[in-house]
Design an enzyme around this catalytic site. Sequence first.
Site, PDB file in Angstrom:
ATOM      1  N   HIS A  95       4.982  -0.883  11.529  1.00  5.03           N
ATOM      2  CA  HIS A  95       4.326  -2.140  11.901  1.00  5.03           C
ATOM      3  C   HIS A  95       3.561  -1.994  13.213  1.00  5.03           C
ATOM      4  CE1 HIS A  95       7.069  -5.005   9.360  1.00  5.03           C
ATOM      5  NE2 HIS A  95       6.289  -4.237   8.623  1.00  5.03           N
ATOM      6  N   TYR A 116       4.668 -13.011  11.195  1.00  4.38           N
ATOM      7  CA  TYR A 116       5.968 -13.220  10.546  1.00  4.38           C
ATOM      8  C   TYR A 116       6.134 -14.597   9.911  1.00  4.38           C
ATOM      9  CZ  TYR A 116       7.765  -8.655  11.771  1.00  4.38           C
ATOM     10  OH  TYR A 116       7.961  -7.294  11.834  1.00  4.38           O
ATOM     11  N   GLU A 170      10.005  -4.482  17.771  1.00  5.06           N
ATOM     12  CA  GLU A 170       8.586  -4.106  17.830  1.00  5.06           C
ATOM     13  C   GLU A 170       7.978  -4.414  19.194  1.00  5.06           C
ATOM     14  OE1 GLU A 170       6.859  -6.007  14.398  1.00  5.06           O
ATOM     15  OE2 GLU A 170       8.251  -4.955  13.065  1.00  5.06           O
ATOM     16  N   TYR A 210       3.104  10.377  13.560  1.00  3.88           N
ATOM     17  CA  TYR A 210       1.810  10.131  12.920  1.00  3.88           C
ATOM     18  C   TYR A 210       0.983   9.162  13.751  1.00  3.88           C
ATOM     19  CZ  TYR A 210       4.466   5.988  11.438  1.00  3.88           C
ATOM     20  OH  TYR A 210       5.250   4.860  11.433  1.00  3.88           O
ATOM     21  N   ARG A 263      -5.020   4.070   7.373  1.00  6.54           N
ATOM     22  CA  ARG A 263      -4.138   5.077   6.787  1.00  6.54           C
ATOM     23  C   ARG A 263      -3.382   5.769   7.910  1.00  6.54           C
ATOM     24  NH1 ARG A 263      -5.693   2.580   3.125  1.00  6.54           N
ATOM     25  NH2 ARG A 263      -6.443   3.283   1.075  1.00  6.54           N
ATOM     26  N   TYR A 287      -1.614   9.173   9.231  1.00 14.03           N
ATOM     27  CA  TYR A 287      -1.664  10.616   9.030  1.00 14.03           C
ATOM     28  C   TYR A 287      -0.794  11.318  10.071  1.00 14.03           C
ATOM     29  CZ  TYR A 287      -5.766   9.668   6.106  1.00 14.03           C
ATOM     30  OH  TYR A 287      -6.617   9.211   5.135  1.00 14.03           O
ATOM     31  N   PRO A 306       3.230  17.455   9.151  1.00 15.44           N
ATOM     32  CA  PRO A 306       4.106  17.209  10.309  1.00 15.44           C
ATOM     33  C   PRO A 306       4.936  18.434  10.665  1.00 15.44           C
ATOM     34  CG  PRO A 306       4.998  16.141   8.357  1.00 15.44           C
ATOM     35  CD  PRO A 306       3.636  16.631   7.996  1.00 15.44           C
ATOM     36  N   PHE A 358       8.665  10.083   4.213  1.00  7.82           N
ATOM     37  CA  PHE A 358       7.817   9.576   3.136  1.00  7.82           C
ATOM     38  C   PHE A 358       6.415   9.337   3.671  1.00  7.82           C
ATOM     39  CE2 PHE A 358      11.725   8.532   0.883  1.00  7.82           C
ATOM     40  CZ  PHE A 358      11.346   8.650  -0.442  1.00  7.82           C
TER      41      PHE A 358
END
Length: 404
Positions: free
Chosen positions: A85, A95, A137, A190, A206, A208, A278, A391
């Site tokens: 997030h 939210y 967060e 990432y 995206r 990466y 990674p 993932f």
Amino acid sequence: MLSQQTIDIVKSTVPALEAHGKEITTKFYEKLFENHPELLNVFNHANQKKGRQQTALANTVLAAAKHIDELEVLLPAVKQIGSKHRSLAVKPEHYPIVGENLLAAIKDVLGDAATDEILNAWAEAYGEIANVFIGIEKEMYKEAETQQGGWKDFASFTVKRKEKESSMVTSFYFVRTDEKELPTFKPGQYISVRVKPEGEEYTMIRQYSLSDAPGQNHYRISVKREASTPEGKVSNYLHDFVKEGDIVEITAPAGDFVLDSEKTSPVTLIGGGVGVTPLMSMLKTIASQQPNRDTTFIQAAESAEVQAFKDEIQQTVEAMESARSFTFLSSGPVQEDKRIRLGRIDENALKAILYPVEGDFYICGPAPFMRAMSDHLKALGAKEEQIHYEFFGPALPLGDVQPL
């Protein structure tokens, strides 16, 4: 604190969520984007079309219902989701929007079974869950912004270099457009890249993996060209249209799939396809910081033509004192090299390379590949806590994935 009555009501909905969870989250996203199309600038459209985001959210809602009286059990998953997030610039004001549409979706799917009592209990529970996410967060945003060289949300970066790694993978080297220093990152993390391909109504984001060691004057990502489908829109855009000197927007590094650099025990890195990215950051970090550490790098690729980083891996491993690498190719031809083998990585192959299994294992690649590697390692005696995996996209329980 939730009342015992609210807890009991939420827990009573577990069977309904087990039976209709994905139907509810699918309806939720339909409503969310219909009522707030501006959020299409944030969410990954490809994950929506593939159903992965719906499944991941359904799993999260179900877990929250089961553990509503002990939310601390969910903290590892909350931190993982919160990290994603933060990298997407999801904010506290999002939210209430999510909550409103989630409750509406529950009502639509369950009909009369979703009584006012159930909806009110879930509204109260959702508020509690949302506060947990928002609090975690908030700290992540603060850390990203206040670290040395940090920034808030997205910053402009210039493509300094574009380099072909194989017939399918290209690396992009990014530097700060404002020439400020780059914050460090943990090997395995990432970044989010935001672009707006010509003809698209919404921006696309995206995530990466960073494929180089920290401490450089650049960030490097290595992107596989995907098929011309929704999931390939950004990768194809980067390959075909983004050139050296162009500007893209990037968030600060994030993610919890990271190398434990404090350990000195043996480490094995197992990558399938572009999942090797990674692990490249991990390998190069070990080489620079712990060159004596016992390290094994195992790479699976469809063929030598699509194998990325072949020379870079070999050079890095050869410069280390206790490192070795192995490559498994699904199809030939195969060179006369004992480090290169034809076929899939199975239990026997891992046993020949690793037995007895020691230290930590970091796995990244397609979900079925990771499930298979995890199963093989456990069959050889590895413990759950020794195995770490990442993932690409929404995380799913690895046990729910069909192995190769």
